[in-house]
Design an enzyme around this catalytic site. Structure first.
Site, mmCIF file in Angstrom:
data_model
loop_
_atom_site.group_PDB
_atom_site.id
_atom_site.type_symbol
_atom_site.label_atom_id
_atom_site.label_comp_id
_atom_site.label_asym_id
_atom_site.label_seq_id
_atom_site.Cartn_x
_atom_site.Cartn_y
_atom_site.Cartn_z
ATOM 1 C CG ASN A 59 -42.255 -149.948 -72.622
ATOM 2 O OD1 ASN A 59 -41.818 -150.149 -74.126
ATOM 3 N ND2 ASN A 59 -41.930 -150.167 -71.143
ATOM 4 C CB VAL A 60 -46.920 -145.042 -71.340
ATOM 5 C CG1 VAL A 60 -47.768 -144.408 -70.806
ATOM 6 C CG2 VAL A 60 -46.165 -146.249 -70.395
ATOM 7 C CG ASP A 99 -37.226 -140.588 -76.463
ATOM 8 O OD1 ASP A 99 -38.451 -140.696 -75.473
ATOM 9 O OD2 ASP A 99 -36.414 -141.220 -75.846
ATOM 10 N NE ARG A 127 -48.575 -145.778 -60.039
ATOM 11 C CZ ARG A 127 -49.542 -147.197 -59.467
ATOM 12 N NH1 ARG A 127 -49.290 -147.394 -58.053
ATOM 13 N NH2 ARG A 127 -50.208 -147.666 -59.780
ATOM 14 C CB VAL A 145 -48.521 -139.734 -68.700
ATOM 15 C CG1 VAL A 145 -48.847 -141.578 -68.616
ATOM 16 C CG2 VAL A 145 -49.415 -139.555 -69.085
ATOM 17 C CB SER A 146 -43.674 -138.804 -65.530
ATOM 18 O OG SER A 146 -43.757 -138.238 -66.915
ATOM 19 C CG ASN A 147 -46.438 -142.992 -61.189
ATOM 20 O OD1 ASN A 147 -47.221 -142.399 -61.476
ATOM 21 N ND2 ASN A 147 -46.147 -144.226 -62.440
ATOM 22 C CG HIS A 198 -51.538 -143.442 -59.947
ATOM 23 N ND1 HIS A 198 -52.582 -144.822 -60.550
ATOM 24 C CD2 HIS A 198 -50.934 -142.970 -60.985
ATOM 25 C CE1 HIS A 198 -51.989 -145.174 -61.301
ATOM 26 N NE2 HIS A 198 -50.814 -144.204 -61.960
HETATM 27 N N1 NAD Z 1 -50.077 -142.350 -65.028
HETATM 28 C C1 NAD Z 1 -50.149 -143.564 -65.307
HETATM 29 O O1 NAD Z 1 -51.097 -144.121 -65.059
HETATM 30 C C2 NAD Z 1 -49.079 -143.859 -65.560
HETATM 31 C C3 NAD Z 1 -48.885 -145.107 -66.452
HETATM 32 C C4 NAD Z 1 -47.498 -146.350 -66.864
HETATM 33 C C5 NAD Z 1 -46.754 -145.337 -66.261
HETATM 34 N N2 NAD Z 1 -46.628 -143.847 -66.049
HETATM 35 C C6 NAD Z 1 -45.376 -143.562 -65.558
HETATM 36 O O2 NAD Z 1 -45.151 -143.157 -67.024
HETATM 37 C C7 NAD Z 1 -43.697 -142.638 -67.188
HETATM 38 C C8 NAD Z 1 -43.136 -143.662 -68.733
HETATM 39 O O3 NAD Z 1 -43.448 -144.760 -68.417
HETATM 40 P P1 NAD Z 1 -42.753 -145.819 -69.503
HETATM 41 O O4 NAD Z 1 -43.200 -147.297 -69.115
HETATM 42 O O5 NAD Z 1 -43.382 -145.193 -70.997
HETATM 43 O O6 NAD Z 1 -41.288 -145.713 -69.866
HETATM 44 P P2 NAD Z 1 -40.529 -145.924 -70.517
HETATM 45 O O7 NAD Z 1 -38.889 -146.233 -70.119
HETATM 46 O O8 NAD Z 1 -40.216 -146.686 -71.726
HETATM 47 O O9 NAD Z 1 -39.975 -144.250 -71.955
HETATM 48 C C9 NAD Z 1 -39.451 -143.571 -70.894
HETATM 49 C C10 NAD Z 1 -39.285 -142.229 -72.136
HETATM 50 O O10 NAD Z 1 -39.396 -141.045 -71.598
HETATM 51 C C11 NAD Z 1 -37.498 -140.521 -72.327
HETATM 52 N N3 NAD Z 1 -37.213 -139.416 -71.622
HETATM 53 C C12 NAD Z 1 -36.705 -139.829 -70.306
HETATM 54 N N4 NAD Z 1 -36.402 -138.152 -70.308
HETATM 55 C C13 NAD Z 1 -36.836 -137.245 -71.423
HETATM 56 C C14 NAD Z 1 -36.628 -136.033 -71.391
HETATM 57 N N5 NAD Z 1 -36.097 -135.296 -71.332
HETATM 58 N N6 NAD Z 1 -37.341 -135.726 -72.466
HETATM 59 C C15 NAD Z 1 -37.732 -136.414 -73.594
HETATM 60 N N7 NAD Z 1 -37.514 -137.590 -73.187
HETATM 61 C C16 NAD Z 1 -37.887 -138.565 -71.937
HETATM 62 C C17 NAD Z 1 -36.528 -141.751 -72.469
HETATM 63 O O11 NAD Z 1 -35.828 -142.347 -73.460
HETATM 64 C C18 NAD Z 1 -37.780 -143.071 -72.390
HETATM 65 O O12 NAD Z 1 -38.163 -143.327 -73.598
HETATM 66 C C19 NAD Z 1 -42.509 -143.162 -65.726
HETATM 67 O O13 NAD Z 1 -42.555 -142.571 -64.994
HETATM 68 C C20 NAD Z 1 -44.250 -144.212 -65.168
HETATM 69 O O14 NAD Z 1 -43.687 -144.474 -63.806
HETATM 70 C C21 NAD Z 1 -47.550 -143.594 -65.588
HETATM 71 O O1 LMR Z 2 -47.342 -148.900 -61.628
HETATM 72 C C1 LMR Z 2 -46.869 -147.608 -62.911
HETATM 73 O O2 LMR Z 2 -45.387 -147.160 -61.842
HETATM 74 C C2 LMR Z 2 -47.196 -147.561 -63.792
HETATM 75 C C3 LMR Z 2 -48.730 -147.242 -63.653
HETATM 76 O O3 LMR Z 2 -49.149 -145.446 -62.439
HETATM 77 C C4 LMR Z 2 -49.584 -148.213 -63.084
HETATM 78 O O4 LMR Z 2 -50.315 -147.987 -62.642
HETATM 79 O O5 LMR Z 2 -49.852 -148.793 -64.443
#
Ligand code: NAD
Ligand code: LMR
EC number: 1.1.1.37
Length: 311
Positions: free
Chosen positions: A10-11, A32, A88, A118-120, A175
């Site tokens: 998604n992100v 991915d 998170r 970005v990952s949490n 965060h």
């Molecule tokens: N920092 C922020 O502000 C913020 C905001 C939103 C989401 N996030 C975090 O970002 C991360 C992703 O969120 P999302 O909604 O996109 O999740 P998602 O499940 O939609 O997408 C994650 C993707 O990562 C892929 N993946 C997993 N392991 C992998 C690897 N080893 N190599 C390559 N790809 C791999 C998965 O196949 C998946 O397509 C989460 O940890 C979420 O908490 C952080």
């Molecule tokens: O809330 C979450 O887990 C994802 C991201 O950190 C956000 O703030 O949207």
């Protein structure tokens, strides 16, 4: 300029979409681990090009890091998102291993890149990326404050009933649902303190809503948010690639700034072609200092969970 985005979920896909649509980079690689997934997302986004009028070359690859070679910026979004009711911080067990291995793969092909984490839990993942790679601190940037600040401005604009783009405000600290610090005292509507227009009770509600902004969306969507996160990453990447020197709250390794050391946490930074170009060490009042120190304690205790990954 070339950007790689690891994680086409998604992100990652939302971020690729905004970067392509706005022509922020000439080349974007979406990677991915899931077979064919990044290829499909890239193809879908590229099929917008003639209707929305962009020329960015976006390609998708399944775990082929050779295609990411010589990226100027790499964004790491790979990992699991939280579900309603989770924090998170509960994601650390799975995401730490993913972020560490992805970072190694990336650097094997792009040794000079700037990494946006970005990952949490993002502050802890940023600290992990920094400690496990030994890269200079200007090249490891955690994205969270840009998003939290945009949510703060959104909630302020709703309370003011005025356009969000007329509001200036920043969130610092961790965060996390309880670690964010919306800097209400410094927020303004067209240069005028928001306290001129909103009561203390209204301001407290705006700050509380901001802190749980991500949790609110997770409750509504069943998984965490992506449009504003993707756009916030793109905003940060734009400032790096186009050397805009924007001041953006980012998670960065502190060495004495804000009274903290050996921690990555959100503070205002000048972002340009070298990544973090300056940490802006503003003067906080006593209450804000107390909140920052509490936030840092919480982030630091989460970093302790990395000991086995970093060993
Ligand atoms: N920092 C922020 O502000 C913020 C905001 C939103 C989401 N996030 C975090 O970002 C991360 C992703 O969120 P999302 O909604 O996109 O999740 P998602 O499940 O939609 O997408 C994650 C993707 O990562 C892929 N993946 C997993 N392991 C992998 C690897 N080893 N190599 C390559 N790809 C791999 C998965 O196949 C998946 O397509 C989460 O940890 C979420 O908490 C952080
Ligand atoms: O809330 C979450 O887990 C994802 C991201 O950190 C956000 O703030 O949207």
């Amino acid at each position: 300029m070339k950007v790689t985005i690891v994680g086409a979920g998604n992100v990652g896909a939302s971020c690729a979409d905004v970067i392509s649509y706005r022509g922020i980079a000439s080349e974007v690689v979406l990677l991915d681990i899931k077979e064919g997934f990044a290829e499909g997302k890239a193809m879908d986004i590229m099929q917008c090009a003639t209707n929305t009028g962009f020329n960015t070359q976006l390609t998708g690859v399944t775990n082929d890091y050779s295609k990411t070679a010589n990226s100027d910026v790499v964004v790491i979004t790979s990992g699991i998102p939280r579900k309603p009711g989770m924090t998170r911080e509960e994601l650390i067990g799975i995401n730490a291993g993913i972020v560490k291995s992805v970072t190694e793969n990336i650097l094997a092909h792009s040794p000079n890149t700037i990494i946006v984490v970005v990952s949490n839990p993002m502050d802890t993942m940023t600290y992990l990326a920094l400690k496990s790679t030994g890269l200079p601190k200007n090249r490891i940037i955690g994205m969270g404050g840009a998003l939290d600040s945009s949510r703060f401005k959104y909630y302020l604009s709703k309370a003011l009933d005025k356009p969000a783009n007329d509001v200036s405000a920043m969130v610092i600290g961790g965060h996390g649902d309880t670690t964010m610090i919306p800097l209400t005292r410094l927020a303004s509507y067209n240069g005028i303190p928001v306290s001129e227009f909103l009561s203390q009770e209204e301001l407290d509600k705006v700050a509380a809503d901001t802190m749980v902004g991500g949790a609110t969306l997770t409750g509504l969507l069943g998984t965490s948010a992506w449009y504003a996160p993707g756009a916030s990453v793109a905003y940060l990447v734009d400032s790096i690639l186009n050397n805009q020197k924007k001041m953006i709250a980012c998670s960065v390794f502190l060495e004495g700034e804000y009274g903290q050391s050996d921690i990555c946490i959100g503070v205002p930074c000048i972002i340009g072609k070298n990544g973090i170009e300056e940490i802006v060490d503003i003067t906080l009042n006593d209450a804000e200092k107390g909140l920052f120190s509490k936030s840092a304690d919480a982030v630091r205790s989460m970093n302790d969970a990395l000991k086995s990954v970093l060993a």
